[in-house]
Design a protein around this motif. Structure first.
Motif, short mmCIF file in Angstrom:
data_model
loop_
_atom_site.label_atom_id
_atom_site.label_comp_id
_atom_site.label_asym_id
_atom_site.label_seq_id
_atom_site.Cartn_x
_atom_site.Cartn_y
_atom_site.Cartn_z
N LEU A 115 0.82 -1.21 0.00
CA LEU A 115 0.00 0.00 0.00
C LEU A 115 0.86 1.26 0.00
N ALA A 116 2.07 1.13 0.52
CA ALA A 116 2.97 2.29 0.54
C ALA A 116 3.24 2.80 -0.87
N ASN A 117 3.20 1.90 -1.86
CA ASN A 117 3.50 2.31 -3.24
C ASN A 117 2.48 3.29 -3.80
N ILE A 118 1.26 3.28 -3.25
CA ILE A 118 0.26 4.27 -3.67
C ILE A 118 0.78 5.68 -3.39
N GLY A 158 7.37 10.49 -9.01
CA GLY A 158 7.07 10.65 -10.42
C GLY A 158 6.88 9.35 -11.18
N GLU A 159 6.67 8.25 -10.48
CA GLU A 159 6.47 6.96 -11.13
C GLU A 159 4.98 6.61 -11.17
N SER A 160 4.58 5.88 -12.19
CA SER A 160 3.18 5.45 -12.28
C SER A 160 2.97 4.21 -11.40
N TYR A 161 1.71 3.96 -11.05
CA TYR A 161 1.41 2.80 -10.20
C TYR A 161 0.00 2.33 -10.45
N SER A 162 -0.15 0.99 -10.51
CA SER A 162 -1.49 0.38 -10.64
C SER A 162 -1.78 -0.41 -9.38
N VAL A 163 -2.99 -0.25 -8.87
CA VAL A 163 -3.36 -0.93 -7.63
C VAL A 163 -4.78 -1.48 -7.73
N GLU A 164 -5.00 -2.62 -7.11
CA GLU A 164 -6.33 -3.21 -7.04
C GLU A 164 -7.01 -2.76 -5.75
N GLU A 168 -9.96 6.30 -2.36
CA GLU A 168 -9.90 7.60 -1.68
C GLU A 168 -8.46 7.97 -1.33
N ALA A 169 -7.68 6.97 -0.98
CA ALA A 169 -6.26 7.22 -0.69
C ALA A 169 -5.55 7.69 -1.96
N ALA A 170 -5.83 7.02 -3.07
CA ALA A 170 -5.20 7.41 -4.34
C ALA A 170 -5.61 8.83 -4.74
N SER A 227 -8.18 -0.22 -9.76
CA SER A 227 -9.28 -1.11 -10.15
C SER A 227 -9.93 -1.67 -8.89
N ASP A 228 -11.14 -2.19 -9.04
CA ASP A 228 -11.85 -2.76 -7.89
C ASP A 228 -11.66 -4.27 -7.80
N GLU A 229 -10.65 -4.80 -8.49
CA GLU A 229 -10.38 -6.24 -8.43
C GLU A 229 -9.92 -6.62 -7.03
N GLY A 230 -10.20 -7.86 -6.65
CA GLY A 230 -9.63 -8.41 -5.42
C GLY A 230 -10.35 -7.98 -4.16
N GLU A 231 -10.05 -8.69 -3.09
CA GLU A 231 -10.67 -8.41 -1.80
C GLU A 231 -9.61 -8.53 -0.71
N LEU A 232 -9.51 -7.52 0.11
CA LEU A 232 -8.53 -7.54 1.20
C LEU A 232 -9.08 -8.35 2.37
N PRO A 233 -8.23 -9.14 3.02
CA PRO A 233 -8.71 -10.06 4.06
C PRO A 233 -8.72 -9.47 5.47
N TRP A 234 -8.53 -8.16 5.57
CA TRP A 234 -8.36 -7.57 6.90
C TRP A 234 -9.63 -6.91 7.40
#
Length: 320
Positions: free
Chosen positions: A194-197, A204-210, A255-257, A272-279
């Motif tokens: 999550l830190a990569n967000i 200045g780097e791009s990032y993709s996150v689910e 919202e963080a992004a 993207s809204d892919e995936g589900e966090l287990p926490w």
């Protein structure tokens, strides 16, 4: 507040270094007890010279007692642990460090009870079951504890042994259940991605996150540090329980992004809204606010901005 010496296990690590900084700022002496004597985070925080670093292994009972005794520590903040991913990869070592290590800290405090006033120690929100197990909007400390990771199971066991140490031996302890720590110099842990967000766009780097629609509790490491200090020093008469939820700001990954994009206008983040966090992250921390006097100092904007500007300064870039 009197000047006391606090032994911080895991004290050269990410959270530990910030706890040491916080203690020193409050006028206490701090001993960073850790297997690693790499003081780079303490140096980044500007407190390495004021900190006594004691190389030690929390899974060695004799070493723990000697460190507490010889440093004259009156309180212990116990953070040393193998985190989720490492615990999964090395289950026996995780039991040795996370469970026996915590037992060694409790034993040291019990044995040196004339010297040690309290142990404040890190449990984790990982003791909770996955989110689908709860109907409540906010999950408090009375809700189901049923972890689905070995790390969470280690922490759950530690909550049980802490309770027995308190009931049978009178050990004064306070355990905290933090969630997702973020801030400069984090290196490990199951939620480090999550830190990569924040980190990628800052440089200045791009990032993709689910997980865009998934809620995460974003807890600035300095808020976690003040929570542990308060847990170590709050008068025992103020405690109505021994285990406390502590959290930061609940917000979705999207919202963080968006917060990062508002701080770094040219940020390139694909969500993207892919995936589900287990926490389970929607923790009720009313008790920590009432008993410990804990409250969040960093909202998303101020926490992310500080983080981004530390990264940019280190990379030789202008602040935002």
């Amino acid at each position: 507040m009197s000047d006391e010496t606090v032994l911080v296990t895991g004290g050269t690590g990410f959270i530990g270094s910030y706890v040491v900084q916080d203690l020193l700022e409050q006028g206490h002496d701090a001993v960073a007890y850790d297997l690693s004597t790499d003081t780079s985070i303490l140096e980044e925080l500007g407190v390495a010279e004021e900190t006594e670093v004691w190389r030690g292994d929390v899974s060695d009972p004799t070493d723990v007692i000697r460190a507490v005794k010889e440093t004259g520590s009156t309180r212990i903040i116990h953070l040393a642990a193998l985190l989720t991913t490492t615990a999964r990869e090395q289950p026996r070592l995780a039991a040795k460090v996370n469970i026996l290590g915590t037992n060694n800290v409790f034993e040291a405090a019990r044995t040196l009870d004339d010297q040690v006033e309290r142990v404040a120690w890190a449990s984790s929100a990982a003791v909770y079951a996955p989110p689908k197990n709860y109907d409540a909007e906010w999950v408090d400390e009375t809700e189901l504890v049923y972890p689905d990771t070995l790390y969470g199971a280690n922490k759950e066991y530690n909550e049980h042994q802490a309770r027995v140490y308190h009931e049978d031996y009178g050990l004064d302890h306070v355990g905290l259940r933090p969630t997702v720590a973020y801030g400069p110099y984090r290196e490990t842990g199951g939620s480090a991605f999550l830190a990569n967000i924040i980190e990628k766009p800052a440089l200045g780097e791009s990032y993709s996150v689910e997980y865009g629609d998934q809620y995460v509790d974003w807890q600035h490491v300095e808020d976690i540090a003040q929570a542990f200090r308060k847990a170590a020093f709050v008068p025992e008469a103020d405690l109505t329980q021994r285990i406390y939820n502590v959290r930061g700001v609940l917000a979705t990954v999207r919202e963080a992004a968006e917060t990062v994009e508002s701080i770094v206008p040219d940020a390139d983040i694909e969500v993207s809204d892919e995936g589900e966090l287990p926490w389970t992250q929607n923790l009720d921390m009313t008790k920590a606010q009432e008993d410990l006097g804990y409250d969040v100092e960093y909202d998303l904007e101020s926490g992310f901005r500080k983080y981004i500007n530390v990264l940019r300064e280190d990379a030789g870039l202008d602040p935002v």
